[in-house]
Design an enzyme around this catalytic site. Structure first.
Site: not given
Length: 314
Positions: A44, A129, A147, A195, A201
């Site tokens: 992270e 976060y 995010d 996305c 899609c």
């Protein structure tokens, strides 16, 4: 209380569709294969400023050097910062904070990790976060991650207004109770794979197409995606048709090419020879087409002008 955006009535189906899509196939990152909070925290911190593809190599090398939180706590801080610099991982303060967090775990918490987002925020340099991500992925005890990717998904799929409070409230409403690990991984994967700024899609089999507002109306703008003109009927669309059509033929005259890319093509009409010549010249300037005048004087177009022949540049 912050308003929640309007969501589909059948939320269980929405949740199931996303989780099944994720579990059927997703990008394999090594930190997704563990529930150990230490390598998850390292991933992270590294990924805050570095693309995931580059993080993998640095993450593996970091854990080879300091395989446990205790090993990192005992390390010389200069070595940790030097590693960060050598791997171009962004601001060196992140290395200092990560090293200090390891010392806190060992010295202040006796090696026991906090398991909640609130507890993890006690670690040096760990903000809301990152704390929530570690709580989710290590302990399955997090809130909804929000995010940039998640905001883009929610904005497009459920027409969520560009408001941080509404994004967070809506993401929380969507989160299945007790499933923060799989859910947060899944919705972040959706934003990264299907996305993105350029949506995929159908290619990525987005599981939310049946509910997605953007998919229904064809408007894929988002807070981090500038407004773009509609593709349907645009010059981009017809440029693509010109290239595809010429891929089937060695060479075509303008008046033979026109009807093949536009059913309402008329040589002297609004979408006629002048319009088509503009598209062709643009593509020629881009190095994609070759344009030449027909050297046979017997070959003229309907107005008696010399014919123009077009072909792909190979």
């Amino acid at each position: 209380m912050t308003d929640v955006a309007d969501l589909p009535d059948d939320l269980p189906a929405v949740r199931t569709a996303l989780i099944e899509w994720y579990e059927a196939d997703h990008r394999e990152f090594p930190w997704r294969e563990t529930t150990d909070p230490y390598p998850i925290l390292v991933s992270e911190i590294m990924s805050q400023q570095t693309q995931l593809g580059r993080v993998e190599e640095a993450w593996a090398a970091f854990l080879d050097t300091w395989p446990t939180v205790a090993a990192l706590a005992e390390a010389d801080r200069a070595d940790v910062v030097g590693f960060w610099t050598d791997h171009s991982l962004g601001y060196n303060n992140r290395a200092k904070y990560l090293h200090e967090s390891a010392r806190q775990i060992v010295e202040e918490f006796d090696g026991e990790w906090p398991t909640s987002p609130e507890g993890l925020q006690e670690l040096m340099g760990v903000g809301p976060y990152t704390a929530n991500a570690v709580a989710s992925f290590a302990f399955d005890n997090g809130d909804a991650v929000v995010d940039t990717n998640v905001k883009r998904v929610l904005y497009r799929a459920f027409d969520v207004p560009d408001d941080d409070g509404v994004f967070e409230a809506t993401a929380s409403e969507l989160l299945p109770a007790g499933e923060s690990r799989v859910w947060n991984n899944a919705i972040m994967e959706l934003g990264g794979v299907a996305c993105g700024k350029t949506p995929r899609c159908d290619e990525a089999g987005c599981p939310w197409r049946a509910w997605c507002h953007a998919y229904e109306v064809g408007d894929f703008t988002a807070p981090d995606v500038p407004t773009q003109p509609s593709f349907e009927g645009s010059r981009r669309q017809f440029r693509g048709r010109v290239v595809r059509t010429l891929g089937e033929y060695d060479e075509l005259a303008l008046d033979d090419l026109g009807p093949r890319i536009r059913v309402d093509y008329a040589p002297d009409g609004e979408y006629g020879r002048e319009w088509l010549r503009g598209l062709v010249d643009d593509l020629a300037d881009d190095g994609l087409l070759a344009v030449r005048a027909d050297g046979d004087s017997s070959e003229r177009d309907a107005d008696g002008d010399e014919r123009v022949l077009v072909s792909l540049r190979r």
